[in-house]
Design a protein around this motif. Structure first.
Motif, PDB file in Angstrom:
ATOM      1  N   ALA A  39       8.556  20.637   4.199  1.00  0.00           N
ATOM      2  CA  ALA A  39       7.289  19.903   4.201  1.00  0.00           C
ATOM      3  C   ALA A  39       7.562  18.410   4.321  1.00  0.00           C
ATOM      4  N   VAL A  40       6.709  17.719   5.071  1.00  0.00           N
ATOM      5  CA  VAL A  40       6.803  16.264   5.212  1.00  0.00           C
ATOM      6  C   VAL A  40       5.407  15.709   4.929  1.00  0.00           C
ATOM      7  N   ASP A  41       5.207  15.245   3.709  1.00  0.00           N
ATOM      8  CA  ASP A  41       3.880  14.848   3.247  1.00  0.00           C
ATOM      9  C   ASP A  41       3.760  13.340   3.057  1.00  0.00           C
ATOM     10  N   ARG A  42       2.520  12.902   3.001  1.00  0.00           N
ATOM     11  CA  ARG A  42       2.155  11.531   2.667  1.00  0.00           C
ATOM     12  C   ARG A  42       2.872  10.502   3.546  1.00  0.00           C
ATOM     13  N   LEU A  43       2.768  10.686   4.848  1.00  0.00           N
ATOM     14  CA  LEU A  43       3.268   9.668   5.769  1.00  0.00           C
ATOM     15  C   LEU A  43       2.334   8.464   5.734  1.00  0.00           C
ATOM     16  N   PRO A  44       2.808   7.278   6.158  1.00  0.00           N
ATOM     17  CA  PRO A  44       1.996   6.055   6.046  1.00  0.00           C
ATOM     18  C   PRO A  44       0.607   6.196   6.668  1.00  0.00           C
ATOM     19  N   GLY A  45      -0.389   5.768   5.904  1.00  0.00           N
ATOM     20  CA  GLY A  45      -1.759   5.730   6.419  1.00  0.00           C
ATOM     21  C   GLY A  45      -2.418   7.076   6.581  1.00  0.00           C
ATOM     22  N   GLY A  46      -1.716   8.159   6.216  1.00  0.00           N
ATOM     23  CA  GLY A  46      -2.304   9.480   6.369  1.00  0.00           C
ATOM     24  C   GLY A  46      -2.040  10.127   7.716  1.00  0.00           C
ATOM     25  N   ILE A  47      -1.099   9.562   8.527  1.00  0.00           N
ATOM     26  CA  ILE A  47      -0.756  10.214   9.781  1.00  0.00           C
ATOM     27  C   ILE A  47      -0.051  11.538   9.493  1.00  0.00           C
ATOM     28  N   GLU A  48      -0.088  12.459  10.455  1.00  0.00           N
ATOM     29  CA  GLU A  48       0.460  13.788  10.241  1.00  0.00           C
ATOM     30  C   GLU A  48       1.393  14.187  11.371  1.00  0.00           C
ATOM     31  N   LEU A  49       2.240  15.187  11.097  1.00  0.00           N
ATOM     32  CA  LEU A  49       3.132  15.708  12.125  1.00  0.00           C
ATOM     33  C   LEU A  49       2.322  16.378  13.228  1.00  0.00           C
TER      34      LEU A  49
ATOM     35  N   THR B  34       0.818  -1.214   0.000  1.00  0.00           N
ATOM     36  CA  THR B  34       0.000   0.000   0.000  1.00  0.00           C
ATOM     37  C   THR B  34       0.847   1.258   0.000  1.00  0.00           C
ATOM     38  N   GLU B  35       1.913   1.258   0.811  1.00  0.00           N
ATOM     39  CA  GLU B  35       2.753   2.449   0.948  1.00  0.00           C
ATOM     40  C   GLU B  35       3.983   2.421   0.049  1.00  0.00           C
ATOM     41  N   ASN B  36       4.104   1.369  -0.758  1.00  0.00           N
ATOM     42  CA  ASN B  36       5.241   1.232  -1.677  1.00  0.00           C
ATOM     43  C   ASN B  36       6.569   1.353  -0.936  1.00  0.00           C
ATOM     44  N   LEU B  37       6.696   0.618   0.162  1.00  0.00           N
ATOM     45  CA  LEU B  37       7.892   0.677   0.984  1.00  0.00           C
ATOM     46  C   LEU B  37       9.015  -0.149   0.375  1.00  0.00           C
ATOM     47  N   ALA B  38      10.252   0.262   0.629  1.00  0.00           N
ATOM     48  CA  ALA B  38      11.406  -0.461   0.098  1.00  0.00           C
ATOM     49  C   ALA B  38      11.626  -1.772   0.831  1.00  0.00           C
ATOM     50  N   SER B  39      11.257  -1.816   2.116  1.00  0.00           N
ATOM     51  CA  SER B  39      11.424  -3.037   2.907  1.00  0.00           C
ATOM     52  C   SER B  39      10.150  -3.317   3.697  1.00  0.00           C
ATOM     53  N   THR B  40      10.019  -4.548   4.143  1.00  0.00           N
ATOM     54  CA  THR B  40       8.826  -4.936   4.892  1.00  0.00           C
ATOM     55  C   THR B  40       8.860  -4.337   6.300  1.00  0.00           C
TER      56      THR B  40
ATOM     57  N   VAL C  66       8.726   1.315  10.792  1.00  0.00           N
ATOM     58  CA  VAL C  66       9.343   1.437   9.471  1.00  0.00           C
ATOM     59  C   VAL C  66      10.728   2.031   9.677  1.00  0.00           C
ATOM     60  N   LYS C  67      11.762   1.312   9.287  1.00  0.00           N
ATOM     61  CA  LYS C  67      13.137   1.738   9.552  1.00  0.00           C
ATOM     62  C   LYS C  67      13.477   3.025   8.822  1.00  0.00           C
ATOM     63  N   ASP C  68      13.335   3.032   7.515  1.00  0.00           N
ATOM     64  CA  ASP C  68      13.618   4.215   6.703  1.00  0.00           C
ATOM     65  C   ASP C  68      12.438   4.472   5.785  1.00  0.00           C
ATOM     66  N   TYR C  69      11.844   5.653   5.921  1.00  0.00           N
ATOM     67  CA  TYR C  69      10.684   5.990   5.090  1.00  0.00           C
ATOM     68  C   TYR C  69      10.980   7.257   4.309  1.00  0.00           C
ATOM     69  N   GLU C  70      10.786   7.191   3.000  1.00  0.00           N
ATOM     70  CA  GLU C  70      11.015   8.352   2.144  1.00  0.00           C
ATOM     71  C   GLU C  70       9.705   9.122   2.007  1.00  0.00           C
ATOM     72  N   ALA C  71       9.611  10.246   2.723  1.00  0.00           N
ATOM     73  CA  ALA C  71       8.395  11.057   2.704  1.00  0.00           C
ATOM     74  C   ALA C  71       8.479  12.090   1.588  1.00  0.00           C
ATOM     75  N   ALA C  72       7.329  12.414   1.021  1.00  0.00           N
ATOM     76  CA  ALA C  72       7.284  13.434  -0.027  1.00  0.00           C
ATOM     77  C   ALA C  72       7.520  14.816   0.586  1.00  0.00           C
ATOM     78  N   THR C  73       8.033  15.741  -0.211  1.00  0.00           N
ATOM     79  CA  THR C  73       8.323  17.092   0.263  1.00  0.00           C
ATOM     80  C   THR C  73       7.514  18.161  -0.470  1.00  0.00           C
ATOM     81  N   GLY C  74       6.717  17.728  -1.448  1.00  0.00           N
ATOM     82  CA  GLY C  74       5.966  18.702  -2.227  1.00  0.00           C
ATOM     83  C   GLY C  74       6.790  19.345  -3.318  1.00  0.00           C
ATOM     84  N   LYS C  75       8.041  18.873  -3.506  1.00  0.00           N
ATOM     85  CA  LYS C  75       8.927  19.416  -4.540  1.00  0.00           C
ATOM     86  C   LYS C  75       9.228  18.329  -5.559  1.00  0.00           C
ATOM     87  N   GLY C  76       8.259  18.075  -6.433  1.00  0.00           N
ATOM     88  CA  GLY C  76       8.436  17.063  -7.451  1.00  0.00           C
ATOM     89  C   GLY C  76       8.700  15.684  -6.863  1.00  0.00           C
TER      90      GLY C  76
END
Length: 240
Positions: free
Chosen positions: A207-217, A40-46, A72-82
Motif C-alpha cells: 500500500a502507498v497511502d497519503r501522498l502529497p495533496g491527496g494524489i493517488e497511484l 502541510t505535508e511534514n516534509l523533511a526537506s523543502t 519532492v526528492k524523497d517522500y516517506e509514504a504511509a503503508t497502512g502498517k502503523g
C-alpha cells in the motif's frame, strides 16, 4: 524623431523593469508555496516549486495560477502498517489551475498528474521477511527484485536445499496498492507443491497511502531503477 526615440527607450526600460519585478514576484511566490507545502505535508526537506507562465503578476491578480510544478526528492509514504513507511523517489507533479489565497496559506489545484519511482530495495520490504514453509521440509523467501525487461520484475527466490531460482513477475496497481504477481508458478526442484503455498511467497502487495495533496497511484511499470508509477488527482491541496 527625438521624442519618438525617447518614448521607445522609455517603453523598453519600463518593459525590462516589469520583467524584473515579475520574476522577483514569482520567485517569492515559489518560496512561499514551497514552505507551505513542506509544513502541510511534514516534509523533511523543502520541495522544488516552479510556477510556469508569463507574466506571473497577472496570474497573481486573478488569484489563479495556470501551471505549478512540484518536486519532492524523497517522500516517506504511509503503508497502512502503523508507523511503517515506504520511500518514494523523485516525486514530480504538474498542478494545473491552482487557486490560492493572498497570503498563500491555502492553494488548491483543479487537477494534477505526475511521476515517481519506488526503488526495488524499498518494494522488497513488502515481501515476507522470514522464510515460508512450503512442505516437504522446504522453505522459500524472496531475496531480490530487479528489472526483468519488457515491464517485468525479475524476482530472486531462495529455496532451502535448492539454492536461488529466478522468475518473472507482473506489477499492477489497484486501490492505491502496488501488486506483484508471479507470471507462472515455479516447480521447485521438480516437486509438485501447492500453488497457494508458492504464491504466498512470490505474490505480495504494498500500500502507498497519503501522498502529497491527496494524489493517488494511477499506473505502474517495472523499469531499470525500480517501479515507475504515475499519479493523478483532483482538488489537490498544496497548502491549507
Amino acid at each position: 524623431m527625438r521624442a519618438l526615440r525617447i518614448l521607445l527607450i522609455l517603453l523598453v526600460v519600463l518593459g525590462l523593469l516589469f520583467v524584473v519585478v515579475d520574476r522577483v514576484a514569482v520567485h517569492f511566490a515559489e518560496g512561499e508555496v514551497a514552505d507551505r507545502l513542506k509544513t502541510t505535508e511534514n516534509l523533511a526537506s523543502t520541495p522544488d516549486v516552479s510556477i510556469k507562465g508569463f507574466p506571473f503578476l497577472t496570474q497573481m491578480a486573478s488569484g489563479e495560477l495556470d501551471d505549478v510544478e512540484v518536486g519532492v526528492k524523497d517522500y516517506e509514504a504511509a503503508t497502512g502498517k502503523g508507523s511503517q513507511t515506504i520511500r518514494i523517489d523523485d516525486l514530480r507533479a504538474d498542478m494545473r489551475d491552482v487557486t490560492f489565497s493572498g497570503d498563500y496559506s491555502s492553494a488548491t489545484a483543479a487537477d494534477a498528474t505526475g511521476t515517481a519511482t519506488i526503488a526495488y530495495d524499498e518494494l522488497l520490504k513488502a515481501a515476507k521477511s522470514e522464510p515460508t514453509p512450503l512442505g516437504l521440509g522446504l522453505t522459500a523467501q524472496v531475496v531480490g527484485l530487479s528489472d526483468g525487461g519488457n515491464g517485468k520484475i525479475k524476482m530472486a527466490v531462495k529455496v532451502s536445499g535448492l539454492g536461488t531460482i529466478h522468475l518473472l513477475s507482473s506489477v499492477t496497481v489497484r486501490d492505491n496498492k502496488v501488486r506483484v504477481k508471479a507470471d507462472g508458478v515455479p516447480r521447485f526442484g521438480g516437486l509438485d507443491l501447492a500453488e497457494g503455498l508458492i504464491r504466498s511467497v512470490t505474490d505480495f502487495q504494498q500500500a502507498v497511502d497519503r501522498l502529497p495533496g491527496g494524489i493517488e497511484l494511477d499506473e505502474v511499470r517495472a523499469a531499470e531503477d525500480g517501479v515507475e508509477i504515475t499519479v493523478k488527482g483532483s482538488d489537490v491541496k498544496l497548502a491549507g
